[in-house]
Every structure is written in structure tokens, then in C-alpha cells.
Design a protein around this motif. Structure first.
Motif, short mmCIF file in Angstrom:
data_model
loop_
_atom_site.label_atom_id
_atom_site.label_comp_id
_atom_site.label_asym_id
_atom_site.label_seq_id
_atom_site.Cartn_x
_atom_site.Cartn_y
_atom_site.Cartn_z
N ASP A 10 0.81 -1.22 0.00
CA ASP A 10 0.00 0.00 0.00
C ASP A 10 0.85 1.28 0.00
N SER A 11 2.09 1.21 0.40
CA SER A 11 2.94 2.41 0.45
C SER A 11 3.43 2.77 -0.95
N THR A 12 3.81 4.02 -1.10
CA THR A 12 4.24 4.54 -2.41
C THR A 12 5.45 3.79 -2.98
N PRO A 13 6.48 3.49 -2.16
CA PRO A 13 7.63 2.76 -2.74
C PRO A 13 7.22 1.41 -3.31
N PHE A 14 6.35 0.65 -2.58
CA PHE A 14 5.91 -0.65 -3.07
C PHE A 14 5.12 -0.49 -4.37
N ILE A 15 4.24 0.54 -4.39
CA ILE A 15 3.45 0.76 -5.60
C ILE A 15 4.35 1.15 -6.76
N ALA A 16 5.35 1.96 -6.47
CA ALA A 16 6.29 2.40 -7.54
C ALA A 16 7.07 1.21 -8.08
N ASN A 17 7.57 0.33 -7.17
CA ASN A 17 8.30 -0.85 -7.63
C ASN A 17 7.40 -1.78 -8.45
N ALA A 18 6.17 -1.99 -7.97
CA ALA A 18 5.26 -2.87 -8.70
C ALA A 18 4.88 -2.25 -10.04
N ALA A 19 4.71 -0.90 -10.08
CA ALA A 19 4.34 -0.25 -11.34
C ALA A 19 5.47 -0.38 -12.35
N ARG A 20 6.72 -0.24 -11.93
CA ARG A 20 7.83 -0.37 -12.85
C ARG A 20 7.96 -1.78 -13.40
N MET B 254 2.80 -11.65 -12.16
CA MET B 254 3.20 -11.63 -10.74
C MET B 254 3.17 -13.03 -10.15
N GLU B 255 2.19 -13.86 -10.53
CA GLU B 255 2.07 -15.18 -9.93
C GLU B 255 3.28 -16.05 -10.23
N SER B 256 3.75 -16.04 -11.48
CA SER B 256 4.92 -16.85 -11.82
C SER B 256 6.18 -16.34 -11.11
N GLN B 257 6.29 -15.00 -10.99
CA GLN B 257 7.46 -14.45 -10.31
C GLN B 257 7.46 -14.84 -8.83
N GLU C 20 13.33 -9.87 -1.59
CA GLU C 20 12.99 -10.00 -3.00
C GLU C 20 11.56 -9.54 -3.26
N MET C 21 10.66 -9.91 -2.35
CA MET C 21 9.28 -9.49 -2.52
C MET C 21 9.16 -7.97 -2.42
N GLU C 22 9.93 -7.35 -1.57
CA GLU C 22 9.90 -5.88 -1.45
C GLU C 22 10.39 -5.24 -2.75
N LYS C 23 11.42 -5.80 -3.36
CA LYS C 23 11.91 -5.26 -4.62
C LYS C 23 10.85 -5.36 -5.71
#
Length: 474
Positions: free
Chosen positions: A112-122, A131-134, A173-176
Motif C-alpha cells: 500500500d505504500s508509495t515505494p511498493f506501488i512504484a516498484n510494482a508499477a515499474r 506476478m504469480e509466476s514471479q 525479494e518481494m519488497e523489490k
């Protein structure tokens, strides 16, 4: 129409303003974008220095609110923040070299935080299904690594510890990737070699043994309870049967009493009749006895008494005459003795006088005895004559006098009976009383014959005794 002309500019102005408002409203609606609660708006383009951007980002992230997007200058896309899950089925080898297949599930989402959203958006904007396979690849590697350091027993006993270690190892790894793990569950462990099954056999055997023991104990307790219940049922049935038997016996007794009520009443009435008849028979016997007393015994006694009185009177007269004669003879002898004394033959005369006196006294005594014997003989003869004339009446009188004793002797066997049941009611009582009376009747001929023989013998003995004996003469 002319009066409307002054208002025409105002109307035109109102129309123009309304048009402008509509155009502006449409434009604002077209440019204003609002993010849903489970999504994030990624605005790219002319965003440098605008609100929602962070250092190093060339796009704007909007969550839970709206933002203006200038058409032609900016582009807006959505990034879903909903949950996702990935099924895990990983072939692993434990530290003991035992092959095991781990089945689990990973539930994850974009942070929910901006860094997580930014990483997921990139990494996943426009490619979220990847995402499931990763995530599967990340957890597969860490799961194999951690299971390789654990024994099969630890894996079985410490599944939570296994899941926690996997989550910790994959956290960086999940955070990245801009993802967070909400849940990691180890659902099942497949054991192709049968190690887990063999490992469980001793425990299964122990549990089965305890289960059989518990079942046998429960069966024994159930059997005991069933036996107790059956015993209680049998006791209750026995008590009920006893009560029913008692009630039936009471009912039978009541029915028997009711059935015998009529015969008992008849027997009671018949008994009263028999009692009255017995009283009447006694009265008749008393009357016959009185009649015998009046007609037979008293006249015979009176006649015997008269004869005895006459004999005694005659005896007294004979005794008096004999004594007078003896006295006279004695006086004469004395006178003769006195007169002979004067003579020479005084001695002879005196002897003769004494002999004459002695003879006179003997004759007087003999006469007295003879008179008494004659009187007794006359009395016995009178009784014998009375007996010969009225023998049956005398015997009947004696039987009447002894009838109560005869009846009592005939009824003697009934005195030793403690309880007697008479059947057929009054008819049974009549038969019983008739039997007793018939037995008494069977005794009467023998008694009559015995009394007759006794009387005859008594009369003969009395006649022999009454025979007078001559007294010896002196």
C-alpha cells in the motif's frame, strides 16, 4: 415583441454562460480521474514538480482520491491492489536425503505504500498476471533451500516455523517486486518414499491398541450396564409378577367367597335348623325320660318300697314276737328253776331251764334273720318282675339318660380336626351330621343288647343272693 427587446442581451448572456458551464463541466469531468479504494492511478507525462511525485520518479501515484489529467499532456493507467494467490507444489529433499513434495499457497498483493506501488508499477504495470509466476519462482527457491536444512520430523512438527523462515527469506525479494505476503500456508506433504507412513506406524499401532483397549473397556462397561439394566428389569418384572399373582389370588379368593356365599348361607341356615332339631330331640328325650320316670321307675320303686316296708314291718313283728317268746320262755325257765330249787332235782331243772332259754334265743335270732332275708328277697323279686315286665322301657330310659355321652363319643374324631372345609354347602353339612347320627344309630342295638344281658345277669345274681338260708339250730 417590442417590450422584449430590452431583455434580449440578458438572455443571450444567460445562454452563453450556460453553454460555457456545460463545456467546462464536460471538460472537468473528462480530465478529473478518481482512484478506487483497491487501485492506484499511475499518471505519467507532464508531472514533474507536481503533487504525488517523489524524488527519482517521473510519474505520479494517486490512491484513494482524484487528480486532473490533462489530455494530450498526461496519461493515466490503473494498478490493482487486490489480493492474489499462487499455488505451490515443490519437489524438495530434506537434510536426511528424503524426497518430499511440499504443497502450499501464497497469498500476496502490491504493497500500500508509495515505494511498493512504484516498484510494482515499474515491473508489472500492464503485466500483472506475471506476478504469480514471479512469486512462485521466488518461493520455490527459498522453500527448497530451507527444507534442505531440516529433517522430515522437523518439517512435520514445525510447519509454522517453515512458513515463517520462507517468508523471512523471501522478504527482500518481494519488497523489490513491490509485493507483500499476507499468508503462506503449507497445505500438505507428499512422501513418495513412504517415510512419513512408516514413521507413523508405531504411533498408529499404539493408537490402535489404545483404541481397542478403550473400545474393549467401553464394551465391558456397556455389557455391565446392560447386565445391571437386565437385572433391574428382571427384578421389576418379578416384583410385577408377584404383585399380579397376589392381585389374582385376591381376585380368585373374592370370586370363591362370592361363589360360596350362597352355599354358606344355605349351610348356615341348615346348621341353625339342625341345632333347633337337636334341641327338639333333647327336649323329646327329656320328655321320654320324664315319662319313663313317671310311668315305669317311680311305680316300680314305689312297689319295691312298699314290699320292702312290709317285709321290714313283718320282720320287726317276727323279731318282736320271737323276743317276747324268748323272754317268756326265759321267765318261765327262771320260775321253774326257782321252783325246782326247792326240790331235790333243782340242778336238773336249772339245766333244762337254761337249755330252754338258749333254744328260745336261737329261735328268735333265726326268725329275725329269716324275716330280713325274706324282705330283701321280696324287694329283689319285685324289681325283677318290674324289669321283666318293662325291660324295654328301662333300657330305653337308660339310653335316653346316656344319649349325650353316646353322641359325644360318636363325634369325638371331629374334636381333633383343626380346620374343616365342607363342600356342597348345606347338603355337605347335612351328610356329615347324618353320618354322625347313623353311627350313633349303629351303636344303639349293641348297647341295647349289652344292657339287656347285663340286666338278666344282674337279676339272676340278685335272685341267687336273695335265697334265704336256714339258720343253724342250736
Amino acid at each position: 415583441m417590442q417590450f422584449l427587446l430590452p431583455y434580449l442581451p440578458l438572455a443571450v448572456l444567460i445562454v452563453v454562460v450556460a453553454f460555457v458551464v456545460l463545456v467546462v463541466r464536460g471538460a472537468v469531468k473528462l480530465m478529473w480521474q478518481v482512484a478506487e479504494p483497491n487501485e492506484a492511478l499511475i499518471i505519467s507525462g507532464f508531472t514533474r514538480g507536481s503533487a504525488g511525485t517523489t524524488d527519482g520518479m517521473d510519474f505520479k501515484i494517486v490512491t484513494g482520491k482524484g487528480a486532473f489529467v490533462i489530455p494530450g499532456l498526461q496519461t493515466v493507467r490503473t494498478l490493482s491492489l487486490t489480493l492474489n494467490e499462487t499455488e505451490l507444489q515443490v519437489n524438495c529433499v530434506t537434510s536426511q536425503g528424503i524426497q518430499v513434495v511440499v504443497q502450499g499457497v501464497v497469498i500476496f498483493k502490491i504493497g500500500d505504500s508509495t515505494p511498493f506501488i512504484a516498484n510494482a508499477a515499474r515491473r508489472f504495470l500492464g503485466q500483472q498476471p506475471k506476478m504469480e509466476s514471479q512469486v512462485y519462482n521466488v518461493f520455490e527457491g527459498h522453500l527448497r533451500s530451507i527444507i534442505g536444512s531440516m529433517t522430515m520430523e522437523e518439517i512435520i512438527r514445525e510447519r509454522d516455523k517453515l512458513a515463517s523462515q520462507v517468508r523471512s527469506a523471501s522478504g527482500v525479494e518481494m519488497e523489490k517486486l513491490g509485493l507483500v505476503v499476507d499468508s503462506l500456508q503449507i497445505k500438505d506433504l507428499e512422501d513418495p518414499t513412504g517415510y512419513i507412513q512408516n514413521l507413523a506406524k508405531p504411533h498408529i499401532a499404539q493408537v490402535q491398541m489404545e483404541a481397542r483397549i478403550a473400545e474393549a473397556t467401553r464394551n465391558r462397561e456397556a455389557s455391565e450396564k446392560e447386565a445391571e439394566a437386565a437385572s433391574m428389569i428382571a427384578d421389576a418384572q418379578s416384583i410385577s409378577a408377584i404383585k399380579q399373582s397376589a392381585a389374582q389370588a385376591n381376585a380368585e379368593t373374592a370370586r370363591a367367597n362370592a361363589a360360596q356365599a350362597g352355599p354358606l348361607a344355605d349351610a348356615t341356615a341348615r346348621q341353625k335348623v339342625v341345632v333347633q332339631e337337636t334341641e327338639v330331640a333333647k327336649l323329646e328325650a327329656d320328655r321320654e325320660e320324664q315319662k319313663l320316670q313317671t310311668t315305669v321307675r317311680k311305680p316300680a320303686d314305689a312297689k319295691a318300697y312298699a314290699q320292702r316296708t312290709e317285709a321290714e314291718a313283718q320282720k320287726a313283728a317276727d323279731i318282736s314276737a320271737a323276743e317276747a317268746r324268748a323272754r317268756k320262755t326265759e321267765l318261765e325257765a327262771q320260775a321253774n328253776a326257782t321252783a325246782a330249787a326247792a326240790t331235790a332235782g333243782a340242778t336238773r331243772v336249772t339245766g333244762e331251764a337254761e337249755a330252754a332259754a338258749t333254744k328260745a334265743r336261737g329261735e328268735a335270732a333265726a326268725s329275725s334273720i329269716k324275716a330280713k332275708a325274706l324282705a330283701e328277697a321280696d324287694g329283689i323279686k319285685a324289681r325283677a318282675e318290674a324289669l321283666g315286665a318293662n325291660q324295654e322301657a328301662v333300657i330305653s330310659q337308660q339310653l335316653a339318660e346316656n344319649m349325650p355321652a353316646i353322641v359325644a363319643a360318636a363325634a369325638e374324631p371331629f374334636a381333633h380336626v383343626g380346620q374343616m372345609t365342607v363342600l356342597n354347602g348345606g347338603e355337605g353339612i347335612n351328610k356329615m351330621v347324618g353320618g354322625v347320627l347313623s353311627q350313633v344309630g349303629s351303636y344303639l342295638p349293641a348297647l341295647t343288647s349289652a344292657l339287656r344281658d347285663g340286666k338278666a345277669k344282674g337279676g339272676a345274681a340278685g335272685a341267687g343272693k336273695a335265697a334265704p338260708q336256714e339258720p343253724p339250730h342250736a
